[in-house]
Enzyme design. Structure first.
Site, PDB file in Angstrom:
ATOM      1  N   ASP A 115     -14.320 -18.428  90.287  1.00  0.00           N
ATOM      2  CA  ASP A 115     -14.330 -19.838  89.961  1.00  0.00           C
ATOM      3  C   ASP A 115     -15.610 -20.084  89.167  1.00  0.00           C
ATOM      4  O   ASP A 115     -16.513 -19.256  89.165  1.00  0.00           O
ATOM      5  CB  ASP A 115     -14.338 -20.602  91.283  1.00  0.00           C
ATOM      6  CG  ASP A 115     -14.462 -22.079  91.061  1.00  0.00           C
ATOM      7  OD1 ASP A 115     -13.853 -22.570  90.102  1.00  0.00           O
ATOM      8  OD2 ASP A 115     -15.171 -22.731  91.831  1.00  0.00           O
ATOM      9  N   LYS A 151      -4.219 -20.312  89.409  1.00  0.00           N
ATOM     10  CA  LYS A 151      -5.233 -19.326  89.781  1.00  0.00           C
ATOM     11  C   LYS A 151      -4.591 -18.233  90.613  1.00  0.00           C
ATOM     12  O   LYS A 151      -4.786 -17.040  90.375  1.00  0.00           O
ATOM     13  CB  LYS A 151      -6.346 -19.989  90.606  1.00  0.00           C
ATOM     14  CG  LYS A 151      -7.280 -20.845  89.793  1.00  0.00           C
ATOM     15  CD  LYS A 151      -8.430 -21.362  90.651  1.00  0.00           C
ATOM     16  CE  LYS A 151      -9.415 -22.150  89.808  1.00  0.00           C
ATOM     17  NZ  LYS A 151     -10.593 -22.581  90.552  1.00  0.00           N
ATOM     18  N   ASP A 184      -9.958 -23.244  95.061  1.00  0.00           N
ATOM     19  CA  ASP A 184      -9.975 -21.786  95.001  1.00  0.00           C
ATOM     20  C   ASP A 184      -9.262 -21.158  96.184  1.00  0.00           C
ATOM     21  O   ASP A 184      -9.051 -19.961  96.225  1.00  0.00           O
ATOM     22  CB  ASP A 184     -11.416 -21.275  94.979  1.00  0.00           C
ATOM     23  CG  ASP A 184     -12.230 -21.946  93.903  1.00  0.00           C
ATOM     24  OD1 ASP A 184     -11.722 -22.043  92.786  1.00  0.00           O
ATOM     25  OD2 ASP A 184     -13.345 -22.398  94.198  1.00  0.00           O
TER      26      ASP A 184
END
EC number: 7.6.2.1
Lengths: 1209, 353
Positions: A392, A795, A819
């Protein structure tokens, strides 16, 4: 969860306020939570049941049962039950302690106090006694006890602010608001007590951002949505009190529904081990079959004639049947090739490594007093095999702190530090910062090292004043005074915060604003500017402006924005200044700073009035409103006078550059996945040396449609291969088409560095199945990949893509809730039969940065620490060591057990395949758990080939782990061959020596028991010598364990062969006197010596030759380390900190457009802050719409997961 | 639970060598300075040892005779023929006569050897009751199940000693006669049959049950002898210190062999005129042939052997030491060559750098 079955039926929930009797009908869960699995009574049965579900334990139980059948029991039952009980007890103790902690934390949470409205009175109740339908009162900064329907609050319109850090990790405040009808209840206890609304809503689920329901009260129905719900785990902020009605309690709350069990992650070594164990089982069965066939033949040819001495019960004379029984007997005997202690030892070693991680002071961050923490104890060696790191940005690479570093005002740079000789120097701690103490409003944490700017202010340079005034006026910051009378800024983007704070420290303090005014304190005097227009930021404009009228009546337009845009709007007279400023901007950008250009324009009254009228027209227009407004903005923002530029540092975390450099030297590819905008992401890429100007090419994929993306990818690839062809003199690269297997080959041929930048929109298309391979192929050939504007789901998808198709070990590191998806492995959400549409699994290993953005990432992670730079140590030192140790451990363990067990196979050929054991049964029982377990454990925990400093200095040492070199199937076969060789030596040397031999006293020597003792002793000595050879780092513990093991062997041997113990259990210890008799014979020691040397010498020779002929880096370093205790690095490993100097300035505002509207309307200002005049009416007038507006924005912010945060400065 | 996580571990880890993985450690390296001398020294030592072992083993005299009695192999074939298929075989005696041209250096040991006899078969090997043999009265009357089918006699009496090993007790017996001069009388050579069992076996592991009224026979009352035995266990010898479970032949037999071909000590010759060995002359071994082995293709042998410092004759160990020693030296040379070449190469590399 026993109740879950029943609950499956719940499709709709009906709750009546203040009516426990009514609600009890439905048997909703109360607010008591149980995360613990057992209680005292259920512990044993449940735990045992769970443990025997594991294959290994079940297998050993099966063996135990086999051993109880007398016909095939070749070993007594205790050989299996002792280790099994030991293992199960250890696991049970661990489970019990874990559960104890859970009980404790459950109790702590369950016993929290909350105020509940019972019988018309507010009473203190423990959380666990709160029932569905209760009305509870919450106060500021309290945790919310259950999922509540917000009824009323202290704030106007029934608003309340919550922080959801525990739920999704976001620290910005979110707004919830009660229904108008219920917010009227206020704090009136009697009215609240009479509240008898019925809520009908969805059944409990885990969707944090969704809620649907209907409140029926007083014959009308009100729809409910997520905006009316406060979830358990949130904290009430900025709201002195609120009342809520419990909808979901305890296990039904969304928080608890979300804390599903995480799937058990396995390391690749684990998987390899499982495969190998299967192989070994196959091998075992083969051996069993060979021996069983041998037995059948033997029984037919020899055993049948041997009948006068050997016997079979009638009906069992069949030699095939005998072979069948022998098969099982040998399965029992040979089971020690996969000893149960393997699994336990692996766990113990991993636990040890986890503790070392926790204890490492070099990963302890004193700034936040956070040590590193291994939250999972089962993944350590995988840390030594990482190939891809997904990181990240905000909070991970950067601190998410913007600092005002430099500025260029009217062609002069401020903020550079010069030493006495006038040279530019780096800012060091020694340099005296500018003293802001005279300014009572100054922010303490702000530091500026160039005194020239202060001087210029004191001298009253009008340009400088104008510059700072602009910074204090042109922004969207909100101010607030805290209880101590200190000014607190609420900022939407940290960039702005940095600018406004800088202005504040230099004496231009932004004090407060109303929709129509902005008040600033200019060098001690309060000045109120009239805010005439607010020309807000958007992505196209890349600038924002305010038009204000100062007390003197002058109208000014202040503008700040991206230099590229703003420079086009300048008045021609600015040419010289523009060139100068432009140079400065390049310089700033070269240092990785984010830049903004600053300009103003004087407007005359008449012109402005005309323009304003046109704006109002445009605002009320129905068609093409936006275009017209945009045109008007363009119209007025021209002929600007350049003031200068600002340079803000998006502060990288400490050591990021070094870490990134070091990790790339270790051949670890770092991908940045960020929610930030492309410019920001690229900027950071350059700042931390992931992108450099030396790169051959940086591909930017920013298409909006699938076709565009495909085309861009294709071009990029063509470009890459084309360039590469020219570089590599016509390498054959044309067959690479979409073949992923080939990709790695092609990858090798690619010379030069490439980088790929792809944005979220393109990624969405690129992740579609047909383009996916192209993307992957391209991305994997690039040194750096930056994905910007990605959603959490994306992600995870990217991680999944690499994980799946590259078959590589991945690590995801992040700090925020966004995340979590890539950090965490898939949750089991099946309890309610619901699954996310597509929930990709996270990386192999998740690392959370602790102490930045809430706890969510840390809670979901496998490892956590406070600073990104610790990743270097975690991987290069701990990971590498863990992998190295685990591999050594496994090699040795398999070797040891092959050597130990296969002797039985050879013996089978000499004992009529009768499943006679070679060793004493006690020896078999104790060999793995007592005689040989500790030295190998000590090696597995303490061994190091090179020390930590060298591990960090030579990142290339990491590569064997990535390539799986230290333990793989080939290595296993070598270990196995080594074990087989040793077993041959162990069996045939005593065999030859014992054949018809007599002892020194003439007594016969070759009796079974002496043979057994000789072989057992040789075995213990051989494996001890072997572990001594394998151990490269002999700590005290290793010494104690290795020598201790041999000593233990002999003392146990003599004890078990002693008269005393025979007198007590004559049948269990029939080896009485054996040790005494055998081990006093020279001949037997000669056999042991020969066996040891014959088993070990080839290994020594092999290792010596290997180190001489094919030395690995680690071998070389070990020698070097030995040669000079303090080895200097081979090459200078100082990472280059020089940044490239290309211009990457951009409007770095991370916030979204539209806040200006809120400011000018005053909608987000507290009623008490507003002037008592028109403002209030205005607010009331369109209250519903603005709340909706605000809420819409809040949800937008949440759902887009952008990095926009309200940061309190 | 989630909320408690913040409070945890807010302390700095201890700065100890252990927690920081800085424990002082010996880091041995397999350097040429260690490995090469090790190989050469070990090689030389092993060759030396091997030569010593080999020559001392070769110096041991062994005289061996197969008296299984396969047809045409001497006069024991009559006995073998007679015993064919009969259980128990009738007592029969045969003889093995040989001449010693010179002194057979003493002390001389007499062994019997059985081959193709699987004393190490699991079913055979477990068929015993050590508790019974250690003289526990309770175990005497309640043999363990492992002894089955030699646990209880047909009459239901417990068998003592129980089990297949005891049942198959070797029961040939030998006597040695010496003729000093040709035509002279044969004198019986005294055979010392006392110290043939291990001390611990004889004194600890095997004990007779407590005597009843001073009689061993009464102590064994209520038990049956193993089916193959012609006499009960307390009648194995007239010597009270050599009968019952502590009969040395029995004790030696009960120490089962590791391999299907095995020797067991029968007697030592160390008394009287024979303490220095067997003087030259003619000898005859009178064999009482009872034990059937031909049924399973076994062989019976008689061996006279002397011993050296390292035990009985066995060339294997000496040869093995020689082989391993030579291999060590050979490997040592290979390593030396590789080391020298590598060193050169390494130096060049470093020069280049």
């Amino acid at each position: 969860m026993f109740c879950s079955e029943k609950k499956l039926l719940e499709v709709e929930r009906k709750v009546k306020a203040n009516d426990r009797e009514y609600n009890e009908k439905f048997q909703y869960a109360d607010n008591r939570i149980h995360t613990s699995k057992y209680n005292i009574l259920t512990f044993l049965p449940i735990n045992l049941f769970e443990q025997f579900q594991r294959v290994a334990n079940a297998y050993f139980l099966f063996l135990l049962i086999l051993q109880l059948i007398p016909e095939i029991s070749s070993l007594t039952w205790f050989t299996t039950i002792v280790p099994l009980v030991l293992v199960i007890t250890m696991t049970a103790v661990k489970d019990a302690t874990d559960d104890c902690f859970r009980h404790k934390s459950d109790n702590q949470v369950n016993n929290r106090q909350s105020e509940v409205l019972i019988d018309g009175k507010l009473q203190n109740e423990k959380w666990m006694n709160v029932k569905v339908g209760d009305i509870i009162k919450l106060e500021n900064n309290q945790f919310v006890a259950a999922d509540l329907l917000l009824l009323s609050s202290s704030e106007p319109h029934g608003l309340c602010y919550i922080e959801t850090a525990e739920l999704d990790g976001e620290t910005n405040l979110k707004v919830r608001h009660a229904l108008a009808v219920t917010s009227e209840l206020g704090a009136d206890i009697s009215r609240l007590a009479k509240f008898d609304g019925i809520v009908v809503c969805e059944a409990p689920n885990n969707k944090l951002d969704k809620f649907t329901g209907v409140l029926s009260w007083k014959d009308s129905k009100y729809p409910l949505n997520n905006e009316k719900i406060i979830l358990r785990g949130c904290v009430l902020r900025n709201t002195s009190w609120c009342f809520g009605m419990v909808i979901f309690a305890g296990p039904d709350t969304k928080l608890m529904q979300n804390s599903g069990k995480t799937k058990f992650k396995r390391t690749s070594i684990d998987r390899l081990m499982n495969t190998l164990v299967l192989w070994i089982f196959g091998f075992l069965v083969c051996l069993g079959i060979i021996l069983a066939i041998g037995n059948s033949i033997w029984e037919k040819q020899v055993g049948d004639q041997f009948r006068s001495f050997l016997f079979w019960k009638e009906g069992e004379k069949n030699s095939v049947f005998s072979g069948f029984l022998t098969f099982w007997s040998y399965i029992i005997i040979l089971n020690t090739v996969v000893p149960i202690s393997l699994y336990v030892s692996v766990e113990v070693i991993r636990l040890g490594h986890s503790y070392f991680i926790n204890w490492d002071r070099k990963m302890y961050y004193s700034g936040k007093a956070t040590p590193a923490e291994a939250r999972t104890t089962t993944l350590n060696e995988e840390l030594g095999q990482i190939e891809y790191v997904f990181s990240d940005k905000t909070g991970t690479l950067t601190q998410n702190i913007m600092t005002f570093k430099k500025c260029s005002i009217n062609g002069r740079i401020y903020g550079e530090v010069q030493d006495d000789l006038g040279r530019k120097t780096d800012i060091t701690k020694k340099k005296e910062p500018v003293d802001f103490s005279v300014n009572s409003q100054a922010e303490r944490t702000f530091q500026f090292f160039d005194h020239n700017l202060m001087e210029a202010i004191k001298l009253g340079d009008p340009k400088v004043h104008e510059f700072l005034r602009l910074l204090a006026l042109c922004h969207t910051v909100m101010s607030e005074e805290n209880s101590a009378g200190q000014l607190i800024y609420q900022v939407q983007s940290p960039d702005e915060g940095a600018l406004v704070t800088a202005a504040r420290n230099f004496g231009f303090t932004f004090k407060s604003r109303t929709p129509e005014t902005i008040t600033i304190e200019e060098l001690g005097t309060l000045v109120t500017y009239q805010l005439l227009a607010f020309l807000d930021f958007n992505n196209i404009r890349k600038r924002m402006s305010v038009i204000v009228r100062n007390p003197k009546g002058q109208i000014k337009l202040y503008s700040k924005g991206a230099d590229t845009i703003l420079f086009e709007k300048l008045h021609p007279s600015n040419e010289d200044l523009l060139t100068l400023t432009s140079d400065h901007l390049s310089e700033f950008a070269g240092e990785g700073l984010r830049t903004l250009a600053i300009a103003y324009r004087d407007l005359d009254d008449k012109y402005f009035k005309e323009w304003h009228k046109m704006l109002e027209d445009a605002n009320t227009a129905t068609d093409e409103r936006d275009e017209r407004i945009a045109g008007l903005y363009e119209e007025i923002e021209r002929d600007l006078m350049l003031l200068g530029a600002t340079a803000v540092e998006d502060k990288l975390q400490e050591g990021v550059i070094e870490t990134v450099t070091s990790l790339s030297l270790a051949n670890i590819k770092i991908w940045v996945l960020t929610g930030d905008k492309q410019e920001t992401a690229i900027n950071i890429g350059y700042a931390c040396n992931m992108l450099t100007d030396d790169m051959n090419d940086v591909f930017i994929i920013a298409g909006n449609t699938a076709a565009e993306v495909r085309e861009e990818l294709r071009k990029a690839k063509e470009n890459l291969f084309g360039q590469n062809r020219s570089f590599s003199n016509g390498h054959v690269v044309f067959e690479k088409k979409q073949q992923l297997e080939l990709a790695s080959v092609v990858e090798e041929t690619i010379t030069g560095d490439y980088a790929l930048v792809i944005n979220g929109h393109s990624l969405a298309h690129a992740l579609e199945s047909d383009v996916k391979n192209d993307l992957l192929e391209l991305a994997c050939m690039c040194k750096t990949v930056v994905c910007c504007r990605v959603t959490p789901l994306q992600k995870a998808q990217v991680v999944e893509l690499v994980k799946k198709y590259r078959n590589a070990v991945t690590l995801a590191i992040g700090d925020g809730a966004n995340d979590v998806s890539m950090i965490k492995s898939k949750r089991t959400l099946t309890q309610w039969g619901m699954l996310h549409t597509w929930s990709p699994r996270g990386a192999h290993i998740g690392v959370g940065i602790s102490g930045q953005e809430g706890l969510q990432a840390v809670l979901a992670s496998d490892y956590s620490f406070a600073q990104f730079r610790y990743l270097q140590r975690l991987l290069l030192v701990h990971g590498r060591w863990s992998y190295f140790r685990m591999c050594k451990f496994l090699c040795y363990f398999f070797y040891k057990n092959f050597a130990f067990t296969l002797v039985h196979f050879w013996f089978g050929f000499f004992c009529g395949f009768s499943a006679q054991t070679v060793y004493d049964q006690w020896f078999i029982t104790l060999f793995n758990i007592v005689y040989t377990s500790l030295p190998v454990l000590a090696m597995g925990i303490f061994d190091q080939d090179v020390n930590d400093q060298n591990s960090m200095d030579y990142p290339q040492l990491y590569q064997p782990g990535q390539q799986n070199l230290l333990f793989n199937k080939r290595k296993f076969l070598i270990c196995m061959a080594h074990g087989i060789y040793t077993s041959l030596a162990l069996f045939f040397i005593p065999y030859g020596a014992f054949y018809n031999a007599a002892g020194e006293d003439g007594q016969h020597l070759a009796d079974y028991q002496s043979f057994a003792v000789t072989m057992a002793t040789s075995l213990v000595i051989v494996v001890s010598v072997q572990i001594a050879l394998d151990t490269s780092y002999w700590t005290v513990v290793n010494h104690v364990f290795i020598w201790g093991s041999i000593a233990t062997y002999f003392s146990i041997l003599f004890t078990m062969h002693s008269n005393g113990i025979f007198a007590i259990f004559p049948n269990q210890f029939p080896f009485v006197g054996n040790a005494r008799h055998s081990l006093t014979q020279k001949c037997i020691w000669l056999v042991i010596l020969l066996t040891t040397v014959a088993s070990v010498m080839p290994v020594v020779a092999f290792r010596f030759l290997k180190v001489d002929l094919f030395p690995t880096l680690s071998d070389q370093l070990r020698q070097r380390q030995k040669a000079q205790k303090k080895a200097r690095p081979l090459h200078s490993r100082r990472p280059q900190t020089r940044r490239s100097s290309s211009r990457r300035s951009g409007y770095a505002f991370a916030h979204q457009e539209g806040y200006g509207e809120l400011i000018t309307s005053g909608k987000n200002m507290r009623a008490k802050n507003l002037p008592p005049t028109s403002g209030l009416e205005k607010t009331l007038y369109n209250s519903t719409s603005w709340i909706e507006n605000l809420c819409k924005k809040t949800t937008d912010t949440v759902s887009s997961f952008s990095q926009d945060k309200t940061v309190k400065l | 639970m989630t909320w408690s996580a913040t409070a945890r571990g807010a302390h700095q880890p201890d700065n100890t060598a252990f927690t920081q993985q800085r424990l002082p450690a010996w880091q041995p390296l397999l350097s040429a300075g260690i490995a090469l001398p090790l190989f050469f020294c070990a090689g030389l030592a092993f060759i030396g040892l091997g030569l010593g072992l080999y020559y001392s083993s070769n110096g041991i005299k062994e005289l061996e005779y197969d008296y299984t009695g396969n047809p045409g192999t001497g006069n024991c074939s009559v006995c073998a023929q007679a015993g064919q298929g009969r259980a128990p075989p009738p007592s029969c005696s045969c003889a093995w006569c040989f001449a010693l041209p010179e002194l057979f250096q003493g002390p001389v040991y007499l062994y019997y050897e059985l081959s193709n006899f699987y004393q190490n078969n699991r079913r055979y090997g477990v068929s015993r009751d050590d508790a019974q043999l250690s003289g526990l009265p309770s175990a005497l009357h309640h043999p363990v199940n492992e002894c089955a089918p030699y646990q209880l006699s047909a009459a239901g009496l417990p068998i003592a000693p129980c089990g297949a090993i005891a049942n198959s007790l070797f029961n040939d017996s030998f006597s040695l006669w010496h003729q000093r001069q040709p035509g002279g009388p044969y004198v019986e050579v005294p055979l010392d049959r006392t110290g043939i069992a291990w001390w611990t076996d004889y004194h600890v592991k095997f004990r007779n049950p407590p005597l009843v009224n001073g009689s061993l026979a009464l102590a064994f009352q209520g038990t049956a002898p193993p089916p193959n035995w012609p006499r009960p266990v307390y009648d194995l010898s007239s010597d009270p210190n050599n009968t019952g479970f502590i009969n040395q032949d029995f004790v030696v037999w009960m120490r089962t062999a590791a391999l299907p071909t095995f020797r067991k000590l029968y007697a030592r010759i160390r008394q009287g005129n024979y303490s220095a060995g067997l003087p030259r002359g003619a000898y005859c071994v009178n064999i009482i042939y009872n034990y059937p082995v031909r049924a399973f293709g076994g062989h019976k042998r008689l061996i006279f052997s002397s011993i050296s410092w390292m035990g009985g004759k066995n060339p294997f160990l000496g040869i093995a030491y020689l082989v391993v020693g030579s291999l060590c030296i050979l490997t040592g040379f290979v390593m030396l060559v590789v080391y020298i070449r590598y060193q050169d190469q390494n130096d060049e590399d470093e020069d280049e750098q």
